[in-house]
Structures are given as structure tokens and as C-alpha cells.
Design a protein around this motif. Structure first.
Motif, PDB file in Angstrom:
ATOM      1  N   ARG A  18       0.855  -1.195   0.195  1.00 31.69           N
ATOM      2  CA  ARG A  18       0.058  -0.100  -0.157  1.00 31.69           C
ATOM      3  C   ARG A  18       0.889   1.370   0.097  1.00 31.69           C
ATOM      4  NH1 ARG A  18      -1.450   2.249   4.213  1.00 31.69           N
ATOM      5  NH2 ARG A  18      -1.535   0.500   5.600  1.00 31.69           N
ATOM      6  N   ILE A  19       1.814   1.431   0.869  1.00 29.15           N
ATOM      7  CA  ILE A  19       2.679   2.275   0.787  1.00 29.15           C
ATOM      8  C   ILE A  19       3.498   2.657  -0.513  1.00 29.15           C
ATOM      9  CG2 ILE A  19       5.003   3.402   1.977  1.00 29.15           C
ATOM     10  CD1 ILE A  19       4.228   2.071   4.502  1.00 29.15           C
ATOM     11  N   ALA A  20       3.739   1.544  -1.154  1.00 26.26           N
ATOM     12  CA  ALA A  20       4.532   1.611  -2.537  1.00 26.26           C
ATOM     13  C   ALA A  20       3.486   2.286  -3.427  1.00 26.26           C
ATOM     14  CB  ALA A  20       5.032   0.374  -2.792  1.00 26.26           C
ATOM     15  N   HIS A  21       2.255   2.007  -3.462  1.00 20.89           N
ATOM     16  CA  HIS A  21       1.356   2.454  -4.355  1.00 20.89           C
ATOM     17  C   HIS A  21       1.064   4.073  -3.979  1.00 20.89           C
ATOM     18  CE1 HIS A  21      -0.048  -0.846  -6.906  1.00 20.89           C
ATOM     19  NE2 HIS A  21      -0.115  -1.534  -5.869  1.00 20.89           N
ATOM     20  N   GLU A  22       1.239   4.455  -2.705  1.00 19.79           N
ATOM     21  CA  GLU A  22       0.913   5.897  -2.144  1.00 19.79           C
ATOM     22  C   GLU A  22       1.991   6.497  -2.695  1.00 19.79           C
ATOM     23  OE1 GLU A  22      -0.020   5.483   1.944  1.00 19.79           O
ATOM     24  OE2 GLU A  22      -2.008   4.747   1.604  1.00 19.79           O
ATOM     25  N   ILE A  23       3.191   6.158  -2.707  1.00 21.41           N
ATOM     26  CA  ILE A  23       4.487   6.925  -3.067  1.00 21.41           C
ATOM     27  C   ILE A  23       4.300   7.136  -4.581  1.00 21.41           C
ATOM     28  CG2 ILE A  23       6.800   6.810  -3.366  1.00 21.41           C
ATOM     29  CD1 ILE A  23       7.086   5.347  -0.603  1.00 21.41           C
ATOM     30  N   LEU A  24       4.043   6.010  -5.356  1.00 15.93           N
ATOM     31  CA  LEU A  24       3.813   6.314  -6.788  1.00 15.93           C
ATOM     32  C   LEU A  24       2.713   7.230  -7.147  1.00 15.93           C
ATOM     33  CD1 LEU A  24       4.439   2.486  -8.029  1.00 15.93           C
ATOM     34  CD2 LEU A  24       5.867   4.614  -8.533  1.00 15.93           C
ATOM     35  N   GLU A  25       1.663   7.127  -6.416  1.00 13.92           N
ATOM     36  CA  GLU A  25       0.514   7.840  -6.884  1.00 13.92           C
ATOM     37  C   GLU A  25       0.930   9.526  -6.231  1.00 13.92           C
ATOM     38  OE1 GLU A  25      -3.981   8.869  -5.493  1.00 13.92           O
ATOM     39  OE2 GLU A  25      -3.138   6.661  -5.342  1.00 13.92           O
ATOM     40  N   SER A  26       1.655   9.829  -5.130  1.00 17.90           N
ATOM     41  CA  SER A  26       1.881  10.902  -4.603  1.00 17.90           C
ATOM     42  C   SER A  26       2.829  11.600  -5.527  1.00 17.90           C
ATOM     43  CB  SER A  26       2.361  10.887  -3.229  1.00 17.90           C
ATOM     44  OG  SER A  26       3.087  12.170  -2.862  1.00 17.90           O
ATOM     45  N   ASN A  27       3.985  10.796  -6.156  1.00 16.94           N
ATOM     46  CA  ASN A  27       4.919  11.234  -7.058  1.00 16.94           C
ATOM     47  C   ASN A  27       4.761  11.106  -8.441  1.00 16.94           C
ATOM     48  OD1 ASN A  27       7.835  12.287  -6.609  1.00 16.94           O
ATOM     49  ND2 ASN A  27       8.188  10.523  -8.146  1.00 16.94           N
ATOM     50  N   ARG A  28       3.524  10.727  -8.612  1.00 19.93           N
ATOM     51  CA  ARG A  28       3.146  10.755 -10.111  1.00 19.93           C
ATOM     52  C   ARG A  28       4.019   9.770 -10.987  1.00 19.93           C
ATOM     53  NH1 ARG A  28       1.374  15.743  -8.930  1.00 19.93           N
ATOM     54  NH2 ARG A  28      -0.917  16.344  -9.356  1.00 19.93           N
ATOM     55  N   GLY A  29       4.504   8.681 -10.251  1.00 22.11           N
ATOM     56  CA  GLY A  29       5.584   7.875 -10.942  1.00 22.11           C
ATOM     57  C   GLY A  29       6.829   7.686 -10.201  1.00 22.11           C
ATOM     58  N   PRO A  30       7.628   6.687 -10.594  1.00 22.96           N
ATOM     59  CA  PRO A  30       9.061   6.577  -9.879  1.00 22.96           C
ATOM     60  C   PRO A  30       9.829   7.699 -10.240  1.00 22.96           C
ATOM     61  CG  PRO A  30       8.656   5.041 -11.874  1.00 22.96           C
ATOM     62  CD  PRO A  30       7.440   5.764 -11.695  1.00 22.96           C
ATOM     63  N   GLU A  31       9.744   8.593 -11.197  1.00 22.99           N
ATOM     64  CA  GLU A  31      10.904   9.343 -11.856  1.00 22.99           C
ATOM     65  C   GLU A  31      11.196  10.208 -10.468  1.00 22.99           C
ATOM     66  OE1 GLU A  31       7.955   9.123 -13.219  1.00 22.99           O
ATOM     67  OE2 GLU A  31       8.781   7.501 -14.881  1.00 22.99           O
ATOM     68  N   GLY A  32      12.475  10.590 -10.301  1.00 21.93           N
ATOM     69  CA  GLY A  32      12.860  11.647  -9.499  1.00 21.93           C
ATOM     70  C   GLY A  32      13.108  11.108  -8.025  1.00 21.93           C
ATOM     71  N   LEU A  33      12.689   9.603  -7.773  1.00 24.06           N
ATOM     72  CA  LEU A  33      12.530   9.325  -6.213  1.00 24.06           C
ATOM     73  C   LEU A  33      14.006   8.711  -5.772  1.00 24.06           C
ATOM     74  CD1 LEU A  33       9.150   7.192  -6.272  1.00 24.06           C
ATOM     75  CD2 LEU A  33       9.685   9.217  -4.766  1.00 24.06           C
ATOM     76  N   VAL A  34      14.145   9.131  -4.569  1.00 25.60           N
ATOM     77  CA  VAL A  34      15.263   8.307  -3.872  1.00 25.60           C
ATOM     78  C   VAL A  34      14.681   7.916  -2.433  1.00 25.60           C
ATOM     79  CG1 VAL A  34      17.556   8.552  -2.783  1.00 25.60           C
ATOM     80  CG2 VAL A  34      16.989   9.724  -4.867  1.00 25.60           C
ATOM     81  N   LEU A  35      14.897   6.670  -2.274  1.00 31.81           N
ATOM     82  CA  LEU A  35      14.477   6.201  -1.027  1.00 31.81           C
ATOM     83  C   LEU A  35      15.895   6.061  -0.195  1.00 31.81           C
ATOM     84  CD1 LEU A  35      12.077   3.158  -1.875  1.00 31.81           C
ATOM     85  CD2 LEU A  35      11.555   5.577  -1.365  1.00 31.81           C
ATOM     86  N   LEU A  36      15.810   6.726   1.110  1.00 32.19           N
ATOM     87  CA  LEU A  36      16.753   6.586   2.111  1.00 32.19           C
ATOM     88  C   LEU A  36      16.328   5.952   3.505  1.00 32.19           C
ATOM     89  CD1 LEU A  36      18.562  10.018   1.599  1.00 32.19           C
ATOM     90  CD2 LEU A  36      19.197   7.475   0.799  1.00 32.19           C
ATOM     91  N   GLY A  37      16.759   4.791   3.860  1.00 31.70           N
ATOM     92  CA  GLY A  37      16.217   3.962   4.800  1.00 31.70           C
ATOM     93  C   GLY A  37      17.290   4.493   6.224  1.00 31.70           C
ATOM     94  N   ILE A  38      16.634   4.845   7.264  1.00 31.42           N
ATOM     95  CA  ILE A  38      17.380   5.031   8.617  1.00 31.42           C
ATOM     96  C   ILE A  38      17.667   3.687   9.231  1.00 31.42           C
ATOM     97  CG2 ILE A  38      16.970   6.106  10.662  1.00 31.42           C
ATOM     98  CD1 ILE A  38      15.352   8.043   9.342  1.00 31.42           C
ATOM     99  N   PRO A  39      19.133   3.431   9.432  1.00 32.97           N
ATOM    100  CA  PRO A  39      19.315   1.991  10.006  1.00 32.97           C
ATOM    101  C   PRO A  39      18.673   1.637  11.205  1.00 32.97           C
ATOM    102  CG  PRO A  39      21.092   3.218   9.192  1.00 32.97           C
ATOM    103  CD  PRO A  39      20.136   4.316   9.172  1.00 32.97           C
ATOM    104  N   THR A  40      18.223   0.497  11.554  1.00 32.44           N
ATOM    105  CA  THR A  40      18.641  -0.600  11.031  1.00 32.44           C
ATOM    106  C   THR A  40      17.637  -1.098  10.006  1.00 32.44           C
ATOM    107  OG1 THR A  40      20.351  -1.452  12.682  1.00 32.44           O
ATOM    108  CG2 THR A  40      19.400  -3.094  11.235  1.00 32.44           C
ATOM    109  N   ARG A  41      16.330  -1.280  10.655  1.00 35.94           N
ATOM    110  CA  ARG A  41      15.409  -1.568  10.053  1.00 35.94           C
ATOM    111  C   ARG A  41      14.638  -0.760   8.866  1.00 35.94           C
ATOM    112  NH1 ARG A  41      15.837  -3.382  14.763  1.00 35.94           N
ATOM    113  NH2 ARG A  41      16.264  -5.685  14.878  1.00 35.94           N
ATOM    114  N   GLY A  42      15.054   0.481   8.883  1.00 34.59           N
ATOM    115  CA  GLY A  42      14.384   1.348   7.918  1.00 34.59           C
ATOM    116  C   GLY A  42      15.257   1.163   6.733  1.00 34.59           C
TER     117      GLY A  42
END
Length: 178
Positions: A18-42
């Protein structure tokens, strides 16, 4: 001390989808996205989200990790924190939409530290926040953009996220509170 499981592996998978779909919808696709996780589990969650975004959006999304240890305001209370590596994708973050990914949002202090760390690295066009579990009790005016599960909890309770890649098991539980 009692422990109760509130999310099983299938629940975590559904929340991330669900989060992945929401990110794509909010950003209008994957262009220009960068995901940065906060260690460890992020970081683990960011990699899972990137795989889902690529599957649904048809393009790979750069993933990295952002260590916030030296930016935290509680080092005096928890001096034993060992810094983890920060790994910014080769594309960098300037002018891109950065999605910070973490497992649990509690006081908001880790996210404040992440924003400070980002400021030292570059200037994103926008910063969004994706959280698997929002447990409340904010001390700072920080609100997630994407939430897997709102999980009201008492301050005396502990929310434990366990992921197969890190812990060998997969679930979210709450312990304590008596």
C-alpha cells in the motif's frame, strides 16, 4: 511482561504494498525518487519498498541509507550508539524527492536528526516520510506522509519490529504496559 503480536508477515507485506502504491501516486510515478532508509530496519524496508515501486512503476528507484547517530540530540543519554554507514546513491539527492523510510515513528527525534543529516548532504526538491508503524507520542511537529499502521500505544509499552532479513522472523509486537 506481556507481549502481543499486532502485525504478522502478511500484514507487513500488505502495508508495504500500500505504501509503495501511495508513494507512486503521490510522486506521479517513480521518476526523481530516492529512498533513504534509517538504519537498521528502515534500510531493509527501503529496499523492500524500492522493489515494489519498481514492480508497480516499471523503473528502478535508487536506495540508500542515512545514519542519523551523530545528529541525534540524545547522545548524552545513549552514548553507546555505534554509527552505521551512510550510503547515498550515485544520483545524489539534489533536486530529487527523497523518501525517508523508518520502522517506527515515536517522538520524531530520529526524523529531525535525519532532516539535519540530509541538509549536510544536499538539497532535495522535497522530503517525504514513510513509516511502517506510527505509535504516536510525538515531541516534535513531524508527521509521516505514508503509514503502514497507526498503532496507539502507551509510553510504557515498547513496539518491536522484527524483519526476516535482520532478525530471522517477521512481525510487529507490543510488549509491556502493565
Amino acid at each position: 511482561m506481556s507481549t502481543r503480536t499486532v502485525l504478522h508477515d502478511a500484514d507487513i507485506a500488505r502495508a508495504l504494498t500500500r505504501i509503495a502504491h501511495e508513494i507512486l501516486e503521490s510522486n506521479r510515478g517513480p521518476e526523481g525518487l530516492v529512498l533513504l532508509g534509517i538504519p537498521t530496519r528502515g534500510v531493509t524496508l527501503a529496499h523492500r519498498l524500492a522493489a515494489l515501486i519498481e514492480r508497480f512503476g516499471g523503473r528502478p528507484v535508487p536506495v540508500g541509507s542515512l545514519d542519523v547517530t551523530m545528529y541525534r540530540d540524545d547522545l548524552a543519554q545513549h552514548p553507546t550508539r555505534a554509527p552505521r554507514p551512510t550510503d547515498i546513491p550515485a544520483e545524489g539527492i539534489d533536486g530529487r524527492t527523497v523518501v525517508l523510510v523508518d520502522d517506527v515513528l515515536f517522538s520524531g527525534r530520529s526524523i529531525r536528526a535525519a532532516l539535519d543529516a540530509l541538509n549536510d548532504i544536499g538539497r532535495p526538491a522535497a522530503v517525504r516520510l514513510a513509516i511502517l508503524v506510527d505509535r504516536g507520542h510525538r515531541e516534535l511537529p513531524i508527521r509521516p506522509d505514508f503509514v503502514g499502521k497507526n498503532l496507539p500505544s502507551a509510553r510504557s509499552e515498547r513496539v518491536n519490529v522484527r524483519l526476516a532479513e535482520v532478525d530471522g522472523e517477521e512481525h510487529v509486537s507490543i510488549e509491556g504496559g502493565e
